[in-house]
Design a protein around this motif. Structure first.
Motif, PDB file in Angstrom:
ATOM      1  N   PRO A   9       0.726  -1.356   0.070  1.00  0.00           N
ATOM      2  CA  PRO A   9      -0.148  -0.006  -0.033  1.00  0.00           C
ATOM      3  C   PRO A   9       0.947   1.351  -0.106  1.00  0.00           C
ATOM      4  CG  PRO A   9      -0.824  -1.628   1.545  1.00  0.00           C
ATOM      5  CD  PRO A   9       0.287  -2.143   1.152  1.00  0.00           C
ATOM      6  N   ASP A  10       2.131   1.166   0.537  1.00  0.00           N
ATOM      7  CA  ASP A  10       2.754   2.374   0.852  1.00  0.00           C
ATOM      8  C   ASP A  10       3.371   2.913  -0.398  1.00  0.00           C
ATOM      9  OD1 ASP A  10       4.639   0.504   0.820  1.00  0.00           O
ATOM     10  OD2 ASP A  10       5.975   1.435   2.385  1.00  0.00           O
ATOM     11  N   LYS A  35      -0.247 -16.142   5.550  1.00  0.00           N
ATOM     12  CA  LYS A  35       0.860 -16.165   4.691  1.00  0.00           C
ATOM     13  C   LYS A  35       0.949 -15.122   3.594  1.00  0.00           C
ATOM     14  CE  LYS A  35       0.704 -21.145   5.622  1.00  0.00           C
ATOM     15  NZ  LYS A  35       0.906 -22.374   5.092  1.00  0.00           N
ATOM     16  N   SER A  36       2.138 -15.031   3.171  1.00  0.00           N
ATOM     17  CA  SER A  36       2.531 -14.026   2.141  1.00  0.00           C
ATOM     18  C   SER A  36       3.619 -14.377   1.210  1.00  0.00           C
ATOM     19  CB  SER A  36       3.204 -12.694   2.720  1.00  0.00           C
ATOM     20  OG  SER A  36       4.446 -12.933   3.376  1.00  0.00           O
ATOM     21  N   PRO A  86       3.901  -8.214   9.633  1.00  0.00           N
ATOM     22  CA  PRO A  86       4.165  -6.923  10.607  1.00  0.00           C
ATOM     23  C   PRO A  86       4.389  -5.692   9.477  1.00  0.00           C
ATOM     24  CG  PRO A  86       5.164  -8.492  11.734  1.00  0.00           C
ATOM     25  CD  PRO A  86       4.925  -9.263  10.347  1.00  0.00           C
ATOM     26  N   ARG A  87       4.900  -5.706   8.508  1.00  0.00           N
ATOM     27  CA  ARG A  87       5.201  -4.732   7.706  1.00  0.00           C
ATOM     28  C   ARG A  87       4.044  -4.508   6.824  1.00  0.00           C
ATOM     29  NH1 ARG A  87      10.119  -7.262   4.472  1.00  0.00           N
ATOM     30  NH2 ARG A  87       8.731  -9.029   4.544  1.00  0.00           N
ATOM     31  N   LEU A  88       3.573  -5.210   6.309  1.00  0.00           N
ATOM     32  CA  LEU A  88       2.318  -5.226   5.643  1.00  0.00           C
ATOM     33  C   LEU A  88       1.103  -4.542   6.385  1.00  0.00           C
ATOM     34  CD1 LEU A  88       0.340  -5.120   3.024  1.00  0.00           C
ATOM     35  CD2 LEU A  88      -0.424  -7.544   3.694  1.00  0.00           C
ATOM     36  N   TRP A  89       0.956  -5.028   7.773  1.00  0.00           N
ATOM     37  CA  TRP A  89      -0.148  -4.452   8.565  1.00  0.00           C
ATOM     38  C   TRP A  89       0.235  -3.129   9.234  1.00  0.00           C
ATOM     39  CZ3 TRP A  89      -5.150  -5.031   9.118  1.00  0.00           C
ATOM     40  CH2 TRP A  89      -5.593  -6.208   8.409  1.00  0.00           C
ATOM     41  N   THR A  90       1.412  -2.607   9.161  1.00  0.00           N
ATOM     42  CA  THR A  90       1.883  -1.475   9.662  1.00  0.00           C
ATOM     43  C   THR A  90       1.505  -0.357   8.604  1.00  0.00           C
ATOM     44  OG1 THR A  90       3.771  -2.162  10.799  1.00  0.00           O
ATOM     45  CG2 THR A  90       3.781   0.123  10.134  1.00  0.00           C
ATOM     46  N   GLN A  91       1.453  -0.816   7.139  1.00  0.00           N
ATOM     47  CA  GLN A  91       1.148  -0.096   6.217  1.00  0.00           C
ATOM     48  C   GLN A  91      -0.473   0.255   6.169  1.00  0.00           C
ATOM     49  OE1 GLN A  91       3.083  -1.243   2.386  1.00  0.00           O
ATOM     50  NE2 GLN A  91       4.953  -1.771   3.598  1.00  0.00           N
TER      51      GLN A  91
END
Length: 366
Positions: free
Chosen positions: A66-67, A122-123, A221-226
């Motif tokens: 997203p970012d 999972k990603s 965590p990285r995706l959800w922070t965004q």
């Protein structure tokens, strides 16, 4: 259709798999050559060099984090001047505002924001599935200025994956996902974090309830922070409401006697909210009867159980399984239409299955 996907993570690769299975021509692009080639090797599409317009795609789907989605969308509108450009980001209002700052004139009419309500803990492309979007909502954000032909293309692509298209205003979408997706992620993560230093003998007592609440705590965590920062206003609003109710519960627990009404109300309000969650296939919620069966944890046991249920001509509406601690035993809860509960229990008991506390035993029928 000719569809170009930029970003070959879970959503991008899954979209490529789903569309390729429907014989659409899919091309792939990713800043990571390894991720791009992996998605192609898995069957999500063919690799197309950056900026190659030979494919002349009808639709470009931006499936990046997203970012970075806004500049990628703006670039795609320039690189592919004939294409409809869409995305799969889970936040729509801020993304639309960012795109408007980068894109001017009629080019903006070719952008239609989307959000397929699908995912996994999972990603990456390795976790991609062609059925990820099947029977899942696919939100399309358009307005009266959106060209009908381009809107039709996006809807056709979404429906080709098996998804159900829903049209929403971006702000309504963001408020909705804050409640049904983003805040649940925060709560799941916070509950799971309380297990970090818990003694192992305490964690060993975990049942299905804890597993249900913390399942999505394994998310990236990285995706959800965004995602959370991108929808911060709406998420914060829901969390403030939740904090008020949580403070009431904490105060009631501190006061003890005389405050049980607050605790009962908190649980009762939860019942009301739970009853509003859609049932099967998005239909109105339905109350089912639950039949609990104890099953040996051995190969083929579940297959035999479901065959026996099928032989009784009873449909399983839902299913969940827990494992007895310290024993090779499964605890299976089968949800059925209430009118078939007694028939199912009698039939399974006659076939030798163990049903603890069955209704027929209580009524003295067996």
């Amino acid at each position: 259709m000719r569809i170009h996907i930029i970003g070959t993570g879970l959503l991008g690769a899954s979209l490529g798999l789903a569309l390729s299975e429907q014989d659409h021509r899919v091309s792939l692009e990713d800043t990571s050559p390894t991720a791009q080639q992996l998605a192609a090797d898995l069957g999500a599409g063919e690799v197309m060099p950056t900026g190659d317009q030979a494919n002349d795609p009808q639709i470009v789907v931006v499936a990046t984090p997203p970012d970075v989605a806004a500049p990628v969308i703006a670039s795609a509108l320039v690189t592919y001047p004939n294409a409809t450009v869409t995305d799969v980001a889970s936040v729509k209002t801020r993304l639309l505002e960012a795109v408007r700052e980068l894109v001017h004139g009629s080019d903006l009419d070719r952008y239609i924001g989307c959000h397929p309500m699908a995912g996994r803990e999972k990603s990456g492309a390795i976790a991609a599935r062609s059925d990820l979007f099947t029977a899942r909502p696919w939100v399309v954000c358009s307005d009266e200025d959106t060209p009908s032909d381009r809107l039709g293309e996006v809807v056709e692509m979404a429906e080709a994956t098996g998804a159900s298209v829903i049209h929403l205003d971006p702000r309504i979408h963001d408020a909705a996902v804050a409640r049904v997706s983003h805040v649940p992620q925060v709560i799941s993560s916070l509950v799971a974090s309380q297990l970090r230093h818990a003694p192992l003998e305490e964690v060993a007592l975990a049942g299905q309830g804890l597993r249900d609440v913390t399942r999505i705590a394994a998310s990236d965590p990285r995706l959800w922070t965004q995602i959370l920062t991108g929808n911060s206003e709406e998420v914060r609003s829901v969390l403030v409401e939740l904090r008020t109710e949580l403070d009431d519960v904490i105060t009631a627990l501190e006061l003890g006697a005389g405050s049980t009404g607050v605790l009962a109300k908190a649980i009762a309000l939860g019942n009301e909210g739970h009853d509003r969650i859609p049932g099967k296939h998005g239909q109105a919620p339905t109350k089912y009867a639950v039949v609990t069966i104890l099953v040996p944890d051995t190969p083929g046991t579940l297959a035999t159980l479901f065959k026996d249920i099928g032989d009784l001509d009873i449909n399983v509406e839902d299913f969940r399984m827990d494992h007895a601690p310290g024993q090779k035993l499964g605890i299976v809860d089968v949800s059925v239409v209430p009118a078939t509960q007694q028939e199912l229990e009698i039939g399974l008991l006659s076939k030798g299955w163990q049903i603890p506390e069955s209704a027929i035993e209580k009524e003295g029928i067996a």
